[in-house]
Structures are given as C-alpha cells and as structure tokens.
Write a protein that holds these residues in place. Sequence first.
Motif, short mmCIF file in Angstrom:
data_model
loop_
_atom_site.label_atom_id
_atom_site.label_comp_id
_atom_site.label_asym_id
_atom_site.label_seq_id
_atom_site.Cartn_x
_atom_site.Cartn_y
_atom_site.Cartn_z
N THR A 104 -8.51 -1.28 -2.29
CA THR A 104 -7.68 -0.39 -1.23
C THR A 104 -6.87 -1.86 -0.43
OG1 THR A 104 -9.02 1.11 -1.14
CG2 THR A 104 -7.61 0.94 0.53
N THR A 151 -4.27 7.12 -1.00
CA THR A 151 -3.81 8.10 -0.02
C THR A 151 -4.09 9.52 -0.56
OG1 THR A 151 -2.27 6.41 0.52
CG2 THR A 151 -2.04 8.87 1.46
N VAL A 157 -2.06 2.06 -3.42
CA VAL A 157 -1.90 2.62 -2.16
C VAL A 157 -1.66 4.17 -2.39
CG1 VAL A 157 -0.59 2.82 0.13
CG2 VAL A 157 -1.36 0.67 -1.03
N LEU A 204 -8.67 4.73 6.44
CA LEU A 204 -7.36 4.76 6.42
C LEU A 204 -6.86 5.03 7.94
CD1 LEU A 204 -5.81 5.52 3.02
CD2 LEU A 204 -6.00 3.38 4.22
N THR A 205 -7.35 6.09 8.23
CA THR A 205 -6.71 6.72 9.65
C THR A 205 -7.03 5.69 10.61
OG1 THR A 205 -7.64 8.66 8.74
CG2 THR A 205 -6.92 8.84 10.95
N ARG A 222 -10.57 8.66 4.18
CA ARG A 222 -9.99 9.58 5.22
C ARG A 222 -10.25 9.09 6.57
NH1 ARG A 222 -10.93 15.80 4.57
NH2 ARG A 222 -9.33 16.07 2.93
#
Lengths: 307, 336
Positions: free
Chosen positions: A266, A29, A25, A82-83, A79
């Motif tokens: 992920t 990130t 993680v 995950l967002t 980007r």
Amino acid sequence: MSSKLRLLVRLAVIRPRFAIGYLIVITITLLAIFAPAITPYSPTEADSVSFLQPPDATHLFGTDNVGMDIFSRSIYAPRIDLTIAILGTLLSALAGGSVGAVVGFYSSGRGIRVWLSFAVMRAADVLQAFPVFVFAIALVASLGQSIQTVVLAIAFVNAPIYLRLMRSQVLSIRSMRYVEASQVNGLSDMKTIVRHIIPNAMAPVLAQLSVNVGWGILLTSALSFVGAGVRAPTPEWGSMIAMGFQNVVTGQWWPSMFPGAMLAITVFGFSLVGASIEVLADPSKRRQLLSDAREHRRRADLPVEGA
Amino acid sequence: MRILAYLAKRLIFVIPQLLGIVLVSFLLVKSIPGDPAVLMLGPTATPSAIASLRQQLGLDQPLYVQFLIYVRNLLHGDLGTSWQTTRPVLEDLLQRFPATLELVTLSLLLAIVVGVTLGVYAARKPNGWVARLADLYGLSAGALPDFWFALVLIFIFYTVLGWAPAPLGRIDMIVIPPLPVTGALTIDALLAGDLQAFWSACAHLVLPVLTLGLLNAGPILKMTQATMEKMLESDFSRFEVLCGVPQNLVVRHALRNALPSIVTIISVLYGFLIGGAVLVEIVFSWGGAGQYAVQGVLNSDIYPVLGFVLFSAIFSLIVYIAVDLIYFLLDPRISN
C-alpha cells in the motif's frame, strides 16, 4: 481536465510503474470499502479452537494466536489505516499550507508581521528538530490514546513540511506581476493570498500529499506496533504485526507477514502515485519524460545500429 | 579564523533553539496523564506519603517553576531520575546512547556504501537498467516498514536458517560482555582483546544493521544520483570527456564536486536515525536510548523522554556543525 486525464493515461503507458501505483491504491481502497462483502469471517471474532492455523483453503492467510482470521483482518485494516493517514495528511496540509502561505507573503519588508513570520519559522525549526517517532508517541500519550489523537499526531509532525513547501512557493510567486496588479487594484492581502497565490502554489503540495499518506500509514502502524496507536482487536496492520511478533520467532510466520506485506504494498502504491503527480505537476519533467518516450519509440522503429 | 567566527555565530543561534526544544518537550511530556509520585510509590501508598513525595519532586509547584527547576538542574548536569530504573537519567542514557550510536553509525555506513555506489552507477547511464533498479530500490525501500522488515530478516536468518543469533540484545547471554570503555561493544571487546565477545557482538549487529542500512539508503541514493547526473552534464565534465580523460577519472572528479550535497543528506540522515532506530531497537531488544525513551512515554516516566530528546537534539547539532567544518575542507570557495 480531460486533457490532464489523457496525459495521465499517456504517462501510465510510458511508465508502467505509475499505472501499477494507481492500480494498488484503487485496489486497496476498493478492498477497504467492500470489506464486509469480501471477507469470509468477522475481523474481530476469535475462533478459540482454531488458533495459529497455517494458511489453507478455509483460512486463506491462516489464523492468529487467538484464532482470528488474518485474511479478513488484513482486508479490514485499510479502513482504519487509510482513514487515519488521509485525514492526518489533509489536516497537516491545510494547517501547514495556510500558515506557510501567510508567512511567505509577509517574510520581506518590515513591521510586526515580518517578526511574526520569522518566529513561526523558528518554531518550525524547533518542531523539526524532534525525533519524529518519539515526538508522535509522546503527543498521542499526552492527548490520550485514540484514533483522533493519532490523526492529530500525524498532522502535527507533517505540518512543518507543508509550511516550508508553501512558504518557498509563495516567496517566488509574490513578486509576480499579477500579484502586484491585484494589490494595486486594492485587493486586500488575505484576498490576494487566497485568490491568486495559493491556487498557483498548489502543484508541489499535491505531489507531497500522496507521499505523505504513505508515511502516515507507516506512522500509524508503527505507533500501533509499540502499543501507542490503534489497539487490538481493531483490525490494523501494525498491531497485527505486533500480535504475531513472538510467533515469527518460533516459526509461525503468517500472523505478521501477511499484514506487513499488505502494508508495504500500500505504501509503495502511494509513493508511486506521488512520483507520478510530481512528474505531472512539473512541466519540465513532464516534457522530458514525453520526449524520452518519443526518442525511445523512434529508436525502436529503426533497425539496430551496427547489426 | 573565519571558521571560528562562523562557529560562534552558529552557537549563538543554537542556544534559543535548544531552549525551545527543552520547553516544548517539557510541556508535552508534562501533559502525559499519570502522577509520577503515585507510579513511584505503587498502588499501596498512603495519601500522605504521595503528598510528601510530590513536594520533594517539586510536583506541587506551578508549571513554570517546575520548568525553571528542570532547567537549573540541567545546567548542573542533572537530567532527573527515572522511576522505572530508579537511576539518574544521565547515567542511564550514557549507558544506552553508545548502543544506539554503534547501531546507527554502522547502519549509516552501510547506507552510504549502497546509496553512493548505486547512485553513481545510475547517474552514469540515466536510462540504463541500473538507473531503473535504483529508482525502484529507492521507492520500495522507503515503503517497507522497518519493524516488519526486521521481522522478515529474523524469520529467514534466525528461525529458518539458524545463521543469526536470537534477536535478544547485543551479545550472547553466555558471553561475558567486555568492560565498558566507549560503550560500543565491538570496540570495547577489541580493546579488551576478547575475540569471542567481539564476534558475538558482530553477529548480533548484522540483522539490525542490514534492516536500517538497506531501508535508509534511499535518500542518499536519490541525492547521489541527482547531483552526479548534474555534474556529469556540466561543462567541466564535458570538457574532460572531449579531452579524452578516461571515464573513471571523469566520474571521480564529478563525485568530488557532488560531495557537498551528498554529505548534507548523510548528516540529516544521521540525526534522523538516532530517533528513527527506535522500532528496530525494540524488535531486537537492543536496550538503546530510543527504546528507553519509548518505554518512558508508555509508562509516564517523563525524565528519560526529556533526556533522550535533549541528547538526540544535541547529537544532531554536533553532526551539523561537524558537517559545516567538512564543507570548509571540501569547498575551497567557502573558506576563501
């Protein structure tokens, strides 16, 4: 807090897979944050001369069918993914959790509020009876295809989970003495819920959050895969897999395999983190794990029996 | 008698829920932009033709009237017409649903075999290597996107090894499909005595069934492991062990008592898979009901979507009721 942290480190030593989860993680990130510095090419610029190049030194993961660098796109993708997943999950926990707390608080006794909480639960039943993916895709289609609506769709399909989780927690907490005490002292219902009930009901919600971020990433990529989520050329794992779909059948595996592997790793990382929080938040599981580890160490020190 | 009373009570609760499902999906699908009349007639249609078609479809009525019309038609078995296939949705779904059902049922069977076997072995030794493998399997199976895993299998077994047929539908194009009886190609081929069609259908089933079965075994595995561990630690199992009952028999008795929770998770998974198989259907051009619904959403074709949601909701319902009946058989405490 520092004792919690020390516990976390100890858990990571006993169960290396938890450490792997946090490592995944954190790495993903960091990759997402520093993508512009790491990636050798622009994630959206196509080099029309070198399309479908197999992986080599210039293009680490090869190029796709329009000539975009797959390595750069795979690094940029979290980007978006995950967002969307984190925002969607937080939104669903916030909405589902707060409604669940109120519904749980009013689910016994009598009066209109009891009926309302009954109605809310039946509405949740209806929402959960829908096939998740078709529901999500219809939501995105009816709200208009954009990143915001994908976030909303994730929030919407997950909210009933938090609703139920919070409700069941509150049901057991609301009969506690300290809740009664605060009510007797004249605290309003809302203040009791916010100050005394919700903080004590958070543990399982936190464990669910991490797992749900993983699901959110899966759902985002699945929506994009069928063309109902994030659109190419925006770098996103699901739409990248879709772009390489036809190439896989004819033998060019790299456009789909690399983003898919990143996606799977992920989500795997987030489920491991979720599993570790579950152990951390549940005192009985935590105790068992720690005592198992002690037992294990003690046995390792002893000479092997019967040898 | 108790079963009948119970069923009656169940069904009373079911009707408002079904109505809720129809209402929510109706509102949702209605708000998808795109005028069906325009889409049906194409870009060259005159405004007056569009207006008359809108009137014919009831699109000029207020929303609640449209909903009432839809419900009234539903009660007559009319699920509307798809403008893409220009056929009644009911016919389309009856043709496609068996394809989905065949795929999903076989996948579920595979998931049960993998999940229950691994779960039982893992529960026998909670700290053994099988238990660790089971843990890891559960976590990673849930993390793999099914549409990508399907692609990996296609790449290995079709592109590289050439063992599997091309991922284009349910049967080889050169093979004449058997006369539809049940709609499940394997069964229809056997009924027709057509072995060539049977083997072709089986070959096409292998990769999608592997994808869905392997990736969805996780919940069954987890539930089996957890319940079996509890059962094997319970008094009746310990007593059996103390009495010297062979381990296999102890495990079998424990499994018998763990069955209700395992059956529950299986039924939930069955209902989930009907809609959850959509992506795998798309990857393999399966032509199933889920794929039909997704195409409906993407092309503002609303009735197929409504029909699919209704079909899968009713299917889940039938499964849950069947499971309740199984409980009556499994757990004598309920039926007494």
